[in-house]
Design a protein around this motif. Structure first.
Motif, PDB file in Angstrom:
ATOM      1  N   LEU A   1       4.292  39.068  58.107  1.00 48.39           N
ATOM      2  CA  LEU A   1       4.896  39.161  59.437  1.00 48.39           C
ATOM      3  C   LEU A   1       4.929  37.797  60.110  1.00 48.39           C
ATOM      4  CD1 LEU A   1       6.018  41.059  61.624  1.00 48.39           C
ATOM      5  CD2 LEU A   1       3.694  41.291  62.501  1.00 48.39           C
ATOM      6  N   ALA A   2       3.853  37.012  59.939  1.00 46.70           N
ATOM      7  CA  ALA A   2       3.814  35.685  60.555  1.00 46.70           C
ATOM      8  C   ALA A   2       4.890  34.771  59.962  1.00 46.70           C
ATOM      9  CB  ALA A   2       2.432  35.073  60.362  1.00 46.70           C
TER      10      ALA A   2
ATOM     11  N   ASP B   1       5.396  48.582  50.776  1.00 45.68           N
ATOM     12  CA  ASP B   1       6.553  49.374  50.363  1.00 45.68           C
ATOM     13  C   ASP B   1       7.058  48.893  49.004  1.00 45.68           C
ATOM     14  OD1 ASP B   1       8.458  51.296  50.474  1.00 45.68           O
ATOM     15  OD2 ASP B   1       9.477  50.542  52.261  1.00 45.68           O
ATOM     16  N   GLU B   2       7.895  49.761  48.372  1.00 47.13           N
ATOM     17  CA  GLU B   2       8.530  49.445  47.088  1.00 47.13           C
ATOM     18  C   GLU B   2       9.953  48.934  47.343  1.00 47.13           C
ATOM     19  OE1 GLU B   2       7.449  49.585  44.000  1.00 47.13           O
ATOM     20  OE2 GLU B   2       5.505  50.553  44.222  1.00 47.13           O
ATOM     21  N   GLY B   3      10.309  47.841  46.637  1.00 49.38           N
ATOM     22  CA  GLY B   3      11.668  47.311  46.749  1.00 49.38           C
ATOM     23  C   GLY B   3      12.212  46.931  45.388  1.00 49.38           C
ATOM     24  N   THR B   4      13.280  46.120  45.394  1.00 47.81           N
ATOM     25  CA  THR B   4      13.877  45.690  44.126  1.00 47.81           C
ATOM     26  C   THR B   4      12.952  44.784  43.337  1.00 47.81           C
ATOM     27  OG1 THR B   4      14.910  43.829  45.299  1.00 47.81           O
ATOM     28  CG2 THR B   4      16.199  45.854  45.054  1.00 47.81           C
ATOM     29  N   LEU B   5      12.007  44.149  44.032  1.00 48.39           N
ATOM     30  CA  LEU B   5      11.051  43.259  43.358  1.00 48.39           C
ATOM     31  C   LEU B   5       9.702  43.929  43.127  1.00 48.39           C
ATOM     32  CD1 LEU B   5      11.815  39.907  45.214  1.00 48.39           C
ATOM     33  CD2 LEU B   5      12.653  40.671  42.997  1.00 48.39           C
ATOM     34  N   GLY B   6       9.655  45.208  43.356  1.00 48.69           N
ATOM     35  CA  GLY B   6       8.400  45.937  43.152  1.00 48.69           C
ATOM     36  C   GLY B   6       7.640  46.140  44.457  1.00 48.69           C
ATOM     37  N   ARG B   7       6.353  46.511  44.312  1.00 47.13           N
ATOM     38  CA  ARG B   7       5.520  46.827  45.476  1.00 47.13           C
ATOM     39  C   ARG B   7       5.059  45.529  46.144  1.00 47.13           C
ATOM     40  NH1 ARG B   7       3.076  51.383  47.137  1.00 47.13           N
ATOM     41  NH2 ARG B   7       1.099  51.241  48.304  1.00 47.13           N
ATOM     42  N   SER B   8       5.149  45.491  47.473  1.00 48.77           N
ATOM     43  CA  SER B   8       4.800  44.271  48.195  1.00 48.77           C
ATOM     44  C   SER B   8       4.356  44.622  49.606  1.00 48.77           C
ATOM     45  CB  SER B   8       5.991  43.308  48.253  1.00 48.77           C
ATOM     46  OG  SER B   8       7.075  43.925  48.934  1.00 48.77           O
ATOM     47  N   ALA B   9       3.643  43.641  50.203  1.00 53.00           N
ATOM     48  CA  ALA B   9       3.256  43.745  51.610  1.00 53.00           C
ATOM     49  C   ALA B   9       4.351  43.080  52.420  1.00 53.00           C
ATOM     50  CB  ALA B   9       1.903  43.081  51.836  1.00 53.00           C
ATOM     51  N   ARG B  10       4.941  43.812  53.352  1.00 46.67           N
ATOM     52  CA  ARG B  10       6.159  43.337  54.019  1.00 46.67           C
ATOM     53  C   ARG B  10       5.961  43.187  55.518  1.00 46.67           C
ATOM     54  NH1 ARG B  10      11.038  46.625  50.977  1.00 46.67           N
ATOM     55  NH2 ARG B  10      10.357  46.153  48.843  1.00 46.67           N
ATOM     56  N   GLY B  11       6.724  42.187  56.039  1.00 48.21           N
ATOM     57  CA  GLY B  11       6.816  42.000  57.474  1.00 48.21           C
ATOM     58  C   GLY B  11       8.274  41.770  57.845  1.00 48.21           C
ATOM     59  N   LYS B  12       8.789  42.572  58.790  1.00 48.15           N
ATOM     60  CA  LYS B  12      10.201  42.472  59.197  1.00 48.15           C
ATOM     61  C   LYS B  12      10.269  42.163  60.691  1.00 48.15           C
ATOM     62  CE  LYS B  12      11.758  45.807  55.705  1.00 48.15           C
ATOM     63  NZ  LYS B  12      12.490  47.083  55.469  1.00 48.15           N
ATOM     64  N   VAL B  13      11.135  41.144  61.014  1.00 44.59           N
ATOM     65  CA  VAL B  13      11.261  40.680  62.399  1.00 44.59           C
ATOM     66  C   VAL B  13      12.751  40.603  62.741  1.00 44.59           C
ATOM     67  CG1 VAL B  13      10.819  38.756  63.978  1.00 44.59           C
ATOM     68  CG2 VAL B  13       9.134  39.358  62.233  1.00 44.59           C
ATOM     69  N   PRO B  14      13.151  41.061  63.920  1.00 46.41           N
ATOM     70  CA  PRO B  14      14.575  40.930  64.305  1.00 46.41           C
ATOM     71  C   PRO B  14      14.963  39.459  64.517  1.00 46.41           C
ATOM     72  CG  PRO B  14      13.257  41.770  66.131  1.00 46.41           C
ATOM     73  CD  PRO B  14      12.381  41.761  64.941  1.00 46.41           C
ATOM     74  N   LEU B  15      16.203  39.121  64.154  1.00 53.71           N
ATOM     75  CA  LEU B  15      16.741  37.766  64.334  1.00 53.71           C
ATOM     76  C   LEU B  15      17.703  37.791  65.517  1.00 53.71           C
ATOM     77  CD1 LEU B  15      16.993  34.855  63.229  1.00 53.71           C
ATOM     78  CD2 LEU B  15      18.861  35.670  61.776  1.00 53.71           C
ATOM     79  N   ARG B  16      17.457  36.919  66.506  1.00 54.65           N
ATOM     80  CA  ARG B  16      18.245  36.936  67.746  1.00 54.65           C
ATOM     81  C   ARG B  16      18.993  35.603  67.906  1.00 54.65           C
ATOM     82  NH1 ARG B  16      16.155  41.153  70.937  1.00 54.65           N
ATOM     83  NH2 ARG B  16      14.116  41.962  70.187  1.00 54.65           N
ATOM     84  N   ASP B  17      20.106  35.707  68.633  1.00 49.29           N
ATOM     85  CA  ASP B  17      20.857  34.482  68.949  1.00 49.29           C
ATOM     86  C   ASP B  17      20.273  33.855  70.196  1.00 49.29           C
ATOM     87  OD1 ASP B  17      21.643  36.112  71.001  1.00 49.29           O
ATOM     88  OD2 ASP B  17      23.736  36.325  70.328  1.00 49.29           O
TER      89      ASP B  17
ATOM     90  N   GLY C   1      19.553  36.133  73.039  1.00 52.98           N
ATOM     91  CA  GLY C   1      18.584  37.173  72.836  1.00 52.98           C
ATOM     92  C   GLY C   1      19.140  38.431  72.217  1.00 52.98           C
ATOM     93  N   GLU C   2      20.385  38.407  71.815  1.00 53.49           N
ATOM     94  CA  GLU C   2      20.969  39.567  71.173  1.00 53.49           C
ATOM     95  C   GLU C   2      20.566  39.593  69.703  1.00 53.49           C
ATOM     96  OE1 GLU C   2      22.723  41.955  72.524  1.00 53.49           O
ATOM     97  OE2 GLU C   2      22.658  41.072  74.536  1.00 53.49           O
ATOM     98  N   VAL C   3      20.289  40.805  69.156  1.00 51.90           N
ATOM     99  CA  VAL C   3      19.911  40.963  67.759  1.00 51.90           C
ATOM    100  C   VAL C   3      21.144  40.792  66.894  1.00 51.90           C
ATOM    101  CG1 VAL C   3      18.939  42.509  66.021  1.00 51.90           C
ATOM    102  CG2 VAL C   3      17.991  42.506  68.337  1.00 51.90           C
ATOM    103  N   ILE C   4      21.110  39.813  66.008  1.00 53.96           N
ATOM    104  CA  ILE C   4      22.237  39.558  65.132  1.00 53.96           C
ATOM    105  C   ILE C   4      21.876  39.788  63.671  1.00 53.96           C
ATOM    106  CG2 ILE C   4      23.299  37.898  66.724  1.00 53.96           C
ATOM    107  CD1 ILE C   4      22.113  35.670  64.997  1.00 53.96           C
ATOM    108  N   GLY C   5      20.611  40.120  63.403  1.00 54.26           N
ATOM    109  CA  GLY C   5      20.176  40.356  62.032  1.00 54.26           C
ATOM    110  C   GLY C   5      18.668  40.556  62.011  1.00 54.26           C
ATOM    111  N   ALA C   6      18.074  40.346  60.812  1.00 50.17           N
ATOM    112  CA  ALA C   6      16.631  40.510  60.660  1.00 50.17           C
ATOM    113  C   ALA C   6      16.143  39.649  59.518  1.00 50.17           C
ATOM    114  CB  ALA C   6      16.265  41.975  60.401  1.00 50.17           C
ATOM    115  N   VAL C   7      14.851  39.286  59.584  1.00 48.17           N
ATOM    116  CA  VAL C   7      14.189  38.510  58.533  1.00 48.17           C
ATOM    117  C   VAL C   7      13.118  39.405  57.915  1.00 48.17           C
ATOM    118  CG1 VAL C   7      12.856  36.467  57.955  1.00 48.17           C
ATOM    119  CG2 VAL C   7      14.629  36.353  59.736  1.00 48.17           C
ATOM    120  N   SER C   8      13.148  39.562  56.595  1.00 46.29           N
ATOM    121  CA  SER C   8      12.169  40.365  55.875  1.00 46.29           C
ATOM    122  C   SER C   8      11.455  39.472  54.883  1.00 46.29           C
ATOM    123  CB  SER C   8      12.848  41.526  55.145  1.00 46.29           C
ATOM    124  OG  SER C   8      11.892  42.251  54.377  1.00 46.29           O
TER     125      SER C   8
END
Length: 553
Positions: A35-36, A117-133, A136-143
């Motif tokens: 997440l960091a 969670d499980e993904g295309t690269l297998g099991r991993s510890a994940r952190g997801k953060v919204p990407l803003r312009d 301050g509008e959400v235009i995507g995300a960083v995983s």
């Protein structure tokens, strides 16, 4: 072995309890790290511009920036997606332009996510953060993902170190168990628990079955154990176990003997009216074991034996006198002097009749009267003049006649012993009632008692004479004092006018309120007739006196 098994079990349990939360902590650390990294990537100012001004491609600015971040942080992957969930970067360039494999809706809605969670690269510890312009509008995300295998590797890498600590703790526990086991074996003399249990059961049966008193004391002088016989002999209760000896028993020689303040073997002690022989053996822990034997009956029988021997010696000494009297009587009869013969017999018997009448007129209790008549006969045979004091008077209202017999008998016997070597031996007895109080006074013209020894003459075991063959001396006066104290009275000795000793015993509440009925009056005639038959009846009275008296010579 039991201690070692317990130590091993505790060590294994502690290790398991440590590993269980460690795995969860490592998972949480991996998710927070992912997440960091995602937060740091989303904060880069060039990433949102590149996402708005370019297209997703293998060598586009977004892919290049994501790979730079991944290489710098050691993450497994850094995926940047647009608002539709389409990848703009991926570790596998072929996945760029495709929709992400997991649901991105939470991050695209403006919230941060941590998960395993499980993904295309297998099991991993994940952190997801919204990407803003910049607005301050959400235009995507960083995983960002951290490979779960690295988390497991960190967990497994700690196990050897943890096991090393656990092994050290187990070794220390095993050593401590060994030392404790050795100490326990020494303290229990290498006995197993079953043997100790059997010994305890046998000890309880033995202690309560033996007829000797048994008392165990600890190093602080407290009663640790006692059997039923010790409770009976010392008048103790079961509640006295654990109390100090000085608090459970009254002060005196008995307490001093049991506490070890008087040393020696077969020490005499008096408890109530019991004569005890005590032996004290110290133990290794600073305490002591005391055994008690009841010698009351043995002392009484021994004194009866002494009295019987004295009577036999006196009868032997007077054998010639009796023979002379019989020869005189025979001669008077052969000469026909019948009146002179009658006068001779009357004169010989009259002395004994007068003694019996004198006693029964003043002493109305039959036991005491019989005792005095018997003692008067013994005194006459031993060449001692026994006189009844003029003030003597005792009604038949005694609460405990046997106790007063013990007191009077012991005092007279001691006076007879004290005057046995005197030429003009004299002994005076005074018994009188003062309300409910009985006062007994016996005086003699013997050598007396030095003033410095008067305080200890009533102590158990104190005597100036050689012990008899049957046992020990120094009991009679101790019994006198105990009986006096039981009534709340006293026993003391003083100097007689003209030389000798005077023993005075005061017994409060020794007489009752009850007035004897005419039918209960003592049988003076029976007493007089018993002793009017001659010197043989006097000997019988003396033997009776020896039987009812705990004489301490």
């Amino acid at each position: 072995m039991v201690q070692l098994a317990i130590a091993t079990g505790v060590t294994a349990l502690a290790t398991g309890l440590f590993l269980a939360p460690l795995s969860a902590q490592l998972d949480d650390q991996a998710m927070r790290r992912a997440l960091a990294i995602a937060q740091t990537a989303a904060a880069a100012p060039s990433l949102d511009d590149a996402l708005e001004s370019s297209r997703p491609s293998r060598h586009g600015p977004v892919q290049n920036e994501a790979e730079r971040i991944r290489a710098a942080t050691g993450a497994e992957y850094v995926v940047i997606m647009d608002k539709r969930g389409v990848r703009w970067s991926h570790t596998d360039p072929d996945e760029i332009g495709h929709h992400v494999s997991t649901d991105p809706s939470v991050a695209l809605s403006g919230r941060e996510v941590m998960q395993i969670d499980e993904g295309t690269l297998g099991r991993s510890a994940r952190g997801k953060v919204p990407l803003r312009d910049e607005n301050g509008e959400v235009i995507g995300a960083v995983s960002v993902g951290i490979a779960y295998e690295s988390v497991q590797e960190r967990l497994l890498s700690t196990v050897p170190q943890l096991l090393a600590y656990a092994g050290g703790a187990l070794a220390m526990g095993a050593l401590a168990a060994y030392l404790v086991s050795r100490r326990l074996q020494r303290r229990t003399h290498d006995l197993a628990f079953s043997d100790i249990s059997a010994l305890l059961a046998e000890r309880e049966a033995m202690l309560h079955g033996i007829r000797e008193g048994f008392l165990a004391l600890d190093a602080r002088g407290r009663i640790r154990l006692m059997n039923d016989e010790a409770q009976r002999l010392l008048d103790l209760r079961a509640e006295d176990t654990g109390r100090p000896l000085d608090a459970a028993l009254p002060p005196g020689r008995t307490t001093d003997v049991l506490a070890g303040r008087v040393s020696g073997a077969d020490l005499l002690a008096v408890s109530g009216q019991r004569v005890l022989v005590a032996n004290r053996m110290p133990t290794d822990d600073g305490g002591a074991v005391v055994t008690l034997r009841d010698r009351t009956e043995l002392e009484r029988l021994g004194r009866e034996l002494d009295g019987t021997r004295g009577l036999i010696d006196a009868l032997r000494a007077q054998d010639h006198e009796h023979a002379n009297r019989l020869h005189t009587l025979l001669g008077l009869l052969e000469l026909g002097l019948h009146e002179e013969a009658v006068e001779f017999v009357t004169q010989a018997v009259g002395v004994h009749r007068a003694t019996a009448e004198q006693v029964t007129e003043r002493i109305h209790d039959p036991l005491l009267a019989a005792l005095l008549v018997g003692k008067a006969t013994v005194a006459t045979e031993r060449g001692v003049s026994l006189r009844i004091a003029p003030d003597t008077h005792l009604p038949d209202r005694l609460v405990d006649p046997h106790g007063l017999v013990t007191v009077l008998g012991n005092l007279i016997d001691n006076a007879l012993d004290a005057t046995s070597s005197e030429r003009d031996a004299q002994l005076e007895v005074e018994i009188r009632a003062d309300g409910h109080t009985a006062i007994v006074r016996v005086s003699d013209n013997g050598p007396g008692v030095p003033e410095a020894r008067r305080a200890e003459i009533f102590t158990e075991g104190w005597t100036t004479k050689e012990p008899p063959a049957h046992g020990q001396r120094g009991i009679g006066l101790a019994l006198v004092r105990r009986l006096a104290e039981r009534y709340g009275g006293s026993a003391e000795v003083s100097e007689r006018l003209g030389g000798g000793a005077v023993f005075t015993v005061t017994l409060p509440d020794a007489l009752s309120e009850e007035i004897p009925q005419p039918g209960d009056a003592p049988h003076e005639e029976a007493v007089m007739n018993t002793h009017a038959t001659g010197r043989a009846s006097g000997s019988e009275g003396a033997r009776h006196a020896a039987g009812v008296t705990e004489a301490g010579r």
